[in-house]
Design a protein around this motif. Structure first.
Motif, short mmCIF file in Angstrom:
data_model
loop_
_atom_site.label_atom_id
_atom_site.label_comp_id
_atom_site.label_asym_id
_atom_site.label_seq_id
_atom_site.Cartn_x
_atom_site.Cartn_y
_atom_site.Cartn_z
N PRO A 1 -11.27 10.86 -12.64
CA PRO A 1 -11.66 9.90 -11.59
C PRO A 1 -10.88 8.59 -11.64
CG PRO A 1 -13.60 10.84 -12.62
CD PRO A 1 -12.42 11.31 -13.42
N TRP A 2 -10.54 8.11 -12.84
CA TRP A 2 -9.82 6.84 -12.93
C TRP A 2 -8.42 6.94 -12.32
CZ3 TRP A 2 -5.51 7.60 -15.84
CH2 TRP A 2 -5.55 8.59 -16.82
N LEU A 3 -7.94 8.12 -12.06
CA LEU A 3 -6.64 8.31 -11.41
C LEU A 3 -6.79 8.80 -9.97
CD1 LEU A 3 -3.67 8.00 -12.04
CD2 LEU A 3 -3.69 10.28 -13.04
N SER A 4 -7.75 9.67 -9.73
CA SER A 4 -7.90 10.23 -8.38
C SER A 4 -8.51 9.22 -7.39
CB SER A 4 -8.74 11.50 -8.42
OG SER A 4 -10.03 11.26 -8.91
N ARG A 5 -9.47 8.43 -7.84
CA ARG A 5 -10.13 7.49 -6.91
C ARG A 5 -9.16 6.48 -6.29
NH1 ARG A 5 -15.43 6.79 -10.42
NH2 ARG A 5 -16.55 8.59 -9.61
N PRO A 6 -8.30 5.84 -7.10
CA PRO A 6 -7.36 4.90 -6.46
C PRO A 6 -6.44 5.59 -5.45
CG PRO A 6 -7.39 4.57 -8.83
CD PRO A 6 -8.20 5.80 -8.56
N TRP A 7 -5.99 6.80 -5.78
CA TRP A 7 -5.10 7.53 -4.88
C TRP A 7 -5.81 7.89 -3.58
CZ3 TRP A 7 -2.62 12.96 -5.83
CH2 TRP A 7 -1.44 13.07 -5.10
N LEU A 8 -7.05 8.34 -3.69
CA LEU A 8 -7.82 8.67 -2.48
C LEU A 8 -8.11 7.42 -1.65
CD1 LEU A 8 -10.30 11.29 -3.97
CD2 LEU A 8 -8.42 11.73 -2.37
N CYS A 9 -8.41 6.31 -2.30
CA CYS A 9 -8.72 5.08 -1.57
C CYS A 9 -7.50 4.51 -0.85
CB CYS A 9 -9.32 4.03 -2.51
SG CYS A 9 -11.03 4.38 -2.95
N VAL A 10 -6.36 4.50 -1.50
CA VAL A 10 -5.17 3.98 -0.83
C VAL A 10 -4.74 4.94 0.28
CG1 VAL A 10 -3.35 4.93 -2.34
CG2 VAL A 10 -2.97 2.76 -1.20
N SER A 11 -4.93 6.22 0.09
CA SER A 11 -4.62 7.20 1.14
C SER A 11 -5.53 6.97 2.35
CB SER A 11 -4.80 8.62 0.62
OG SER A 11 -3.87 8.91 -0.39
N LEU B 1 0.83 -1.21 0.00
CA LEU B 1 0.00 0.00 0.00
C LEU B 1 0.87 1.26 0.00
CD1 LEU B 1 -2.73 -1.10 2.57
CD2 LEU B 1 -3.09 -0.65 0.13
N GLU B 2 1.94 1.25 0.78
CA GLU B 2 2.85 2.40 0.81
C GLU B 2 3.47 2.62 -0.57
OE1 GLU B 2 3.48 4.63 3.10
OE2 GLU B 2 2.60 3.73 4.88
N SER B 3 3.91 1.55 -1.21
CA SER B 3 4.51 1.67 -2.55
C SER B 3 3.48 2.18 -3.55
CB SER B 3 5.06 0.32 -3.01
OG SER B 3 6.17 -0.03 -2.24
N LEU B 4 2.27 1.65 -3.48
CA LEU B 4 1.20 2.07 -4.38
C LEU B 4 0.87 3.55 -4.15
CD1 LEU B 4 -0.84 1.34 -6.56
CD2 LEU B 4 -2.37 0.54 -4.73
N HIS B 5 0.83 3.97 -2.91
CA HIS B 5 0.57 5.37 -2.58
C HIS B 5 1.63 6.27 -3.21
CE1 HIS B 5 0.41 8.98 0.01
NE2 HIS B 5 -0.89 8.72 0.03
N SER B 6 2.88 5.89 -3.10
CA SER B 6 3.97 6.68 -3.68
C SER B 6 3.88 6.71 -5.20
CB SER B 6 5.32 6.10 -3.25
OG SER B 6 5.49 6.25 -1.87
N MET B 7 3.63 5.56 -5.81
CA MET B 7 3.50 5.52 -7.28
C MET B 7 2.34 6.36 -7.77
SD MET B 7 4.35 1.78 -8.77
CE MET B 7 3.72 0.84 -7.41
#
Length: 121
Positions: A97-107, A53-59
């Motif tokens: 949304p296809w980029l912001s939603r994953p970032w918000l969810c992992v955050s 999750l940390e790696s995904l958040h950074s990416m």
């Protein structure tokens, strides 16, 4: 894996970013492969470890900032005007949304703000 396209895309940020073509590449490569809804995003994160999750958040932070910002302008020494050696694009202030939603969810899952850091990159 669900996030493989995102991981592959990070290799192209430097070259496509300078050319001003990163948004185009991201849309083509990610729009169809990323989870669509809030629920799909949460399910896609469900089985990831904290390190993943940390790696995904950074990416995601890296990709989102590359998507938002245009390449830097280049100046010649002792010149007041930028030299446009590459194409440029206007900076944006919103993400699709296809980029912001994953970032918000992992955050949300990490209980962190969606901001760029290089931990885990």
């Amino acid at each position: 894996a669900r996030w493989a396209k995102l991981v592959q895309l990070t290799d192209f940020i430097p070259s496509f970013g300078v050319q001003g073509r990163f948004r185009e590449l991201a849309a083509v490569e990610l729009e169809k492969s990323m989870p669509k809804t809030w629920e799909e995003n949460r399910r896609a994160l469900q089985d990831l470890s904290e390190g993943q999750l940390e790696s995904l958040h950074s990416m995601l932070g890296y990709v989102c900032l590359a998507y938002l910002h245009s390449p830097p302008e280049i100046y010649e020494q002792d010149a007041d005007a930028p030299v446009n050696i590459m194409s440029s694009c206007q900076p944006l202030d919103t993400l699709p949304p296809w980029l912001s939603r994953p970032w918000l969810c992992v955050s949300e899952k990490l209980e962190r703000r969606p901001m760029l850091d290089y931990a885990g990159c």
